[in-house]
Design an enzyme around this catalytic site. Structure first.
Site, PDB file in Angstrom:
ATOM      1  N   ASP A 105     -19.032 -42.267  69.468  1.00  9.22           N
ATOM      2  CA  ASP A 105     -19.404 -43.678  69.446  1.00  9.22           C
ATOM      3  C   ASP A 105     -20.450 -43.949  68.361  1.00  9.22           C
ATOM      4  O   ASP A 105     -21.192 -43.054  67.965  1.00  9.22           O
ATOM      5  CB  ASP A 105     -20.039 -44.099  70.781  1.00  9.22           C
ATOM      6  CG  ASP A 105     -19.121 -43.874  71.958  1.00  9.22           C
ATOM      7  OD1 ASP A 105     -17.893 -43.926  71.758  1.00  9.22           O
ATOM      8  OD2 ASP A 105     -19.639 -43.646  73.067  1.00  9.22           O
TER       9      ASP A 105
HETATM   10  N1  URA Z   1     -18.426 -39.688  75.460  1.00 10.52           N
HETATM   11  C1  URA Z   1     -18.999 -40.864  75.191  1.00 10.52           C
HETATM   12  O1  URA Z   1     -19.270 -41.641  76.071  1.00 10.52           O
HETATM   13  N2  URA Z   1     -19.291 -41.148  73.918  1.00 10.52           N
HETATM   14  C2  URA Z   1     -19.033 -40.312  72.887  1.00 10.52           C
HETATM   15  O2  URA Z   1     -19.308 -40.636  71.730  1.00 10.52           O
HETATM   16  C3  URA Z   1     -18.421 -39.096  73.199  1.00 10.52           C
HETATM   17  C4  URA Z   1     -18.129 -38.803  74.490  1.00 10.52           C
END
Ligand code: URA
Length: 241
Positions: A105
């Site tokens: 993310d």
């Molecule tokens: N899980 C999440 O919530 N975000 C990420 O970036 C990776 C795994």
């Protein structure tokens, strides 16, 4: 990326660059079906067809395996329609076309593998190979033993129950605690949603491991090529030789 025809021929193992010039002058080389006899022609290996004596020649594509310590604030795409900084911007020195394996993310930092090895990438992303992704999550409040058990067993999310995970409380406290979570799936915002589902929302999230690969030694924003033995270990992890 375009390159001189002689270089292409030498990379394909056909000839030295000098000998390649001779082949071209002798009219033995075709590009997209047309004989080339003058020097200075460039070809793009991704689109142009090259033949020598009417036989196609193609250099083996060099594989690239890069590990990046992604900072928060970079999108995991090659190009962002909104013009935000991307992970590609952080590995500008890499000439070959590489793409991220999976996604972190915008607000997640940590280990991101980038490669042009599609077969390895596909397997690493597929849950059936069970490759562990380990995250350090700073969460609100102090999760109870019961909550930790729940996270490990499986949490009901709106897209179904999560697969078993490894969960460890690294430092419990208030107002926040630090957890390690190792999961084998890669659903959208999975770790955040799991922790939200048990009422311990994430404050910050970092991926520290992908299978045998760890972030050790990399500073935030830095990248490096995998070593030969790391590439071997990654392939072994998903049953590739
Ligand atoms: N899980 C999440 O919530 N975000 C990420 O970036 C990776 C795994």
């Amino acid at each position: 990326m375009a390159e001189r025809l002689q270089k292409y021929l030498s990379r394909a193992g056909i000839s030295s660059r000098r000998a390649g010039e001779k082949l071209i002058r002798e009219g033995r080389v075709k590009v997209n079906g047309k004989t080339v006899t003058q020097m200075g022609v460039t070809v793009d290996p991704a689109v142009d067809r090259v033949e020598v004596d009417n036989r196609p020649v193609k250099p083996a594509e060099q594989k690239e395996y890069i590990m990046l310590y992604k900072p928060v604030g970079f999108v995991t795409t090659l190009k962002d329609p909104y013009g935000r900084p991307t992970v590609r911007d952080l590995v500008q020195d890499v000439q070959r076309r590489i793409f991220p394996v999976g996604r972190l993310d915008l607000d997640t930092s940590g280990l991101l593998l980038m490669t042009n090895d599609g077969e390895l990438a596909n397997r690493l992303m597929h849950p059936s190979y069970g490759v562990e992704k380990e995250y350090l999550a700073r969460v609100h409040d102090l999760p109870s033993a019961e909550v930790l058990r729940k996270l490990a067993k499986g949490v009901k999310l709106d897209d179904g129950l999560t697969m078993p995970a490894k969960v460890r409380l690294i430092k419990g406290g208030r107002p926040t605690s630090l957890l390690s979570l190792s999961i084998t799936e890669g659903r959208n915002r999975q770790v955040r949603r799991m922790l939200e589902a048990v009422n311990h929302p994430v404050v910050s999230l970092k991926r520290v491991r992908l299978g045998p690969l760890t972030l050790k030694g990399l500073k935030i924003g830095q990248w490096r090529r995998l070593t030969v033995s790391e590439v071997k270990a990654m392939k072994r992890e998903v049953g590739l030789k």
